[in-house]
Enzyme design. Structure first.
Site, PDB file in Angstrom:
ATOM      1  N   ASN A   9      -3.143 -29.557  50.480  1.00  0.00           N
ATOM      2  CA  ASN A   9      -3.333 -28.038  50.071  1.00  0.00           C
ATOM      3  C   ASN A   9      -4.062 -27.775  51.450  1.00  0.00           C
ATOM      4  O   ASN A   9      -5.011 -28.233  51.672  1.00  0.00           O
ATOM      5  CB  ASN A   9      -4.393 -28.194  48.852  1.00  0.00           C
ATOM      6  CG  ASN A   9      -5.228 -26.967  48.995  1.00  0.00           C
ATOM      7  OD1 ASN A   9      -4.648 -25.881  49.509  1.00  0.00           O
ATOM      8  ND2 ASN A   9      -6.131 -26.882  48.100  1.00  0.00           N
ATOM      9  N   LYS A  11      -5.037 -24.864  52.131  1.00  0.00           N
ATOM     10  CA  LYS A  11      -6.099 -23.728  52.294  1.00  0.00           C
ATOM     11  C   LYS A  11      -6.022 -22.823  52.977  1.00  0.00           C
ATOM     12  O   LYS A  11      -4.600 -22.562  53.406  1.00  0.00           O
ATOM     13  CB  LYS A  11      -7.543 -24.525  52.079  1.00  0.00           C
ATOM     14  CG  LYS A  11      -7.776 -25.628  51.094  1.00  0.00           C
ATOM     15  CD  LYS A  11      -8.963 -26.016  51.060  1.00  0.00           C
ATOM     16  CE  LYS A  11      -9.156 -27.082  49.915  1.00  0.00           C
ATOM     17  NZ  LYS A  11     -10.410 -27.455  49.518  1.00  0.00           N
ATOM     18  N   HIS A  95      -7.828 -23.675  41.386  1.00  0.00           N
ATOM     19  CA  HIS A  95      -8.425 -24.322  42.136  1.00  0.00           C
ATOM     20  C   HIS A  95     -10.054 -23.840  41.963  1.00  0.00           C
ATOM     21  O   HIS A  95     -10.310 -22.610  41.823  1.00  0.00           O
ATOM     22  CB  HIS A  95      -7.919 -24.171  43.650  1.00  0.00           C
ATOM     23  CG  HIS A  95      -8.492 -25.252  44.350  1.00  0.00           C
ATOM     24  ND1 HIS A  95      -9.877 -25.070  44.806  1.00  0.00           N
ATOM     25  CD2 HIS A  95      -8.068 -26.369  44.883  1.00  0.00           C
ATOM     26  CE1 HIS A  95     -10.178 -25.741  45.733  1.00  0.00           C
ATOM     27  NE2 HIS A  95      -9.228 -26.733  45.803  1.00  0.00           N
ATOM     28  N   GLU A  97     -11.819 -23.204  44.227  1.00  0.00           N
ATOM     29  CA  GLU A  97     -12.553 -22.133  45.090  1.00  0.00           C
ATOM     30  C   GLU A  97     -11.895 -20.887  44.544  1.00  0.00           C
ATOM     31  O   GLU A  97     -12.685 -20.046  44.916  1.00  0.00           O
ATOM     32  CB  GLU A  97     -11.779 -22.745  46.585  1.00  0.00           C
ATOM     33  CG  GLU A  97     -12.514 -23.827  47.103  1.00  0.00           C
ATOM     34  CD  GLU A  97     -11.818 -24.539  48.314  1.00  0.00           C
ATOM     35  OE1 GLU A  97     -10.609 -24.226  48.588  1.00  0.00           O
ATOM     36  OE2 GLU A  97     -12.277 -25.788  48.529  1.00  0.00           O
ATOM     37  N   GLU A 167     -10.506 -32.447  40.113  1.00  0.00           N
ATOM     38  CA  GLU A 167     -11.007 -32.245  41.403  1.00  0.00           C
ATOM     39  C   GLU A 167     -12.498 -31.988  41.033  1.00  0.00           C
ATOM     40  O   GLU A 167     -13.141 -30.805  40.769  1.00  0.00           O
ATOM     41  CB  GLU A 167     -10.399 -31.032  41.867  1.00  0.00           C
ATOM     42  CG  GLU A 167      -8.927 -31.209  42.342  1.00  0.00           C
ATOM     43  CD  GLU A 167      -8.812 -30.498  43.654  1.00  0.00           C
ATOM     44  OE1 GLU A 167      -8.408 -31.247  44.610  1.00  0.00           O
ATOM     45  OE2 GLU A 167      -8.959 -29.300  43.619  1.00  0.00           O
ATOM     46  N   GLY A 173     -14.502 -31.202  49.863  1.00  0.00           N
ATOM     47  CA  GLY A 173     -14.973 -30.813  51.202  1.00  0.00           C
ATOM     48  C   GLY A 173     -16.185 -31.360  51.471  1.00  0.00           C
ATOM     49  O   GLY A 173     -16.984 -30.933  52.702  1.00  0.00           O
ATOM     50  N   SER A 213     -12.243 -35.073  48.849  1.00  0.00           N
ATOM     51  CA  SER A 213     -12.590 -35.821  49.787  1.00  0.00           C
ATOM     52  C   SER A 213     -11.681 -37.191  49.945  1.00  0.00           C
ATOM     53  O   SER A 213     -12.008 -38.184  50.178  1.00  0.00           O
ATOM     54  CB  SER A 213     -14.060 -36.057  49.938  1.00  0.00           C
ATOM     55  OG  SER A 213     -14.934 -35.264  49.967  1.00  0.00           O
TER      56      SER A 213
HETATM   57  P1  PGA Z   1     -10.884 -31.813  50.291  1.00  0.00           P
HETATM   58  O1  PGA Z   1     -10.205 -30.748  49.203  1.00  0.00           O
HETATM   59  O2  PGA Z   1      -9.697 -32.991  50.253  1.00  0.00           O
HETATM   60  O3  PGA Z   1     -10.937 -31.231  51.417  1.00  0.00           O
HETATM   61  O4  PGA Z   1     -12.190 -32.426  49.487  1.00  0.00           O
HETATM   62  C1  PGA Z   1      -9.536 -30.953  48.178  1.00  0.00           C
HETATM   63  C2  PGA Z   1      -8.941 -29.848  47.222  1.00  0.00           C
HETATM   64  O5  PGA Z   1      -9.880 -28.791  47.362  1.00  0.00           O
HETATM   65  O6  PGA Z   1      -7.773 -29.903  46.761  1.00  0.00           O
END
Ligand code: PGA
Length: 260
Positions: A9, A11, A95, A97, A167, A173, A213
């Site tokens: 992803n 983003k 997601h 976010e 998640e 992140g 992560s």
């Molecule tokens: P990350 O994000 O691997 O940077 O922690 C995962 C995600 O939001 O899908």
């Protein structure tokens, strides 16, 4: 699960100048990936270019979001048929976010899941608790609420073609991943809910990915854990060499956990 599933992803990262070499390097580094299906989810603006780069390769294409209508007066939105036309097979929905920054509710996400299904896209429904919810002992109720609402009214035969991504918001992140034991516990819980919504046999065919992560050096332990069928990868999907290594390790770890 036959193969591990690893989804990158990107983003809101990847101008065309960045996306083209990244997709090309990943495609070339994963010509015949063993035991793993790899999906790239670039931003909308790079989908056409990445689609062209990965066509006729082992890499699949996905989008990070979609609207629930096929067309209409929805300024700034992108519909499932538009994504399908570009060669997308997958779409991330719900997601954290988007839940947080765009106020997406479970009800809205449910409409999107149904729209993805109607247009032949494989939905990747993301669920996960915040750090505060975990501290208050609300992990399972949070996951249950998001999963049941996200899949409400979706026929069993469509649920079994979908993907669930666990998640934990506190792991996204942050560099602090859930331990394989923490993730496996929630994955087992999700599997149980999916068994209720479908059947015990079919629930086992639904990939449940872990995200938060994930890196090349922790993916093996995570994917080898019970009920973890692959990974949804954010930051670590932006570096070609690291992501290629991560995908290969996921393929090997998945094979080990299945006893191949
Ligand atoms: P990350 O994000 O691997 O940077 O922690 C995962 C995600 O939001 O899908």
């Amino acid at each position: 699960m036959q193969t591990a599933l690893v989804i990158g992803n990107w983003k809101m990262n990847g101008t065309l100048a960045e996306a083209r070499p990244l997709a090309t390097a990943i495609r070339d580094g994963l010509k015949r990936p063993r035991g793993v299906e790899v999906v790239l989810c670039p931003p909308f603006t790079a989908l056409a270019a990445v689609s062209e780069i990965v066509k006729d390769s082992a890499i699949r294409l996905g989008a990070q979001n979609c609207h629930f209508e096929a067309s209409g007066a929805h300024t700034g939105e992108v519909s499932p048929p538009m994504l399908a036309e570009l060669g997308c097979r997958y779409v991330l929905l719900g997601h954290s976010e988007r839940r947080r920054e765009c106020g997406e509710t479970d009800e809205l996400i449910n409409h999107k899941v149904k729209a993805a299904v109607a247009h032949g896209l494989t939905f990747v429904l993301c669920v996960g608790e915040t750090g505060e919810e975990r501290r208050q002992g609300l992990t399972f109720p949070t996951i249950e609420g998001q999963l049941r609402a996200g899949l409400a009214g979706v026929p069993v035969e469509s649920i079994v073609k979908g993907v669930i991504a666990y998640e934990p918001v506190w792991a996204i992140g942050t560099g602090v991943n859930a331990t394989s034991a923490q993730a496996a516990e929630v994955h087992g819980y999700i599997r149980g809910l999916l068994s209720e919504l479908t059947s015990k046999e079919t629930a086992h065919a639904i990939p449940i990915l872990y995200g938060g992560s994930v890196k090349a050096d922790n993916v093996e332990e995570l994917v080898a854990a019970p009920e973890i069928d692959g990974a949804l990868v954010g930051g670590a999907s932006l570096n070609a060499a690291g992501f290629i290594a991560l995908a290969k390790k996921a393929g090997r770890a998945g094979a080990t956990s299945r006893g191949d």
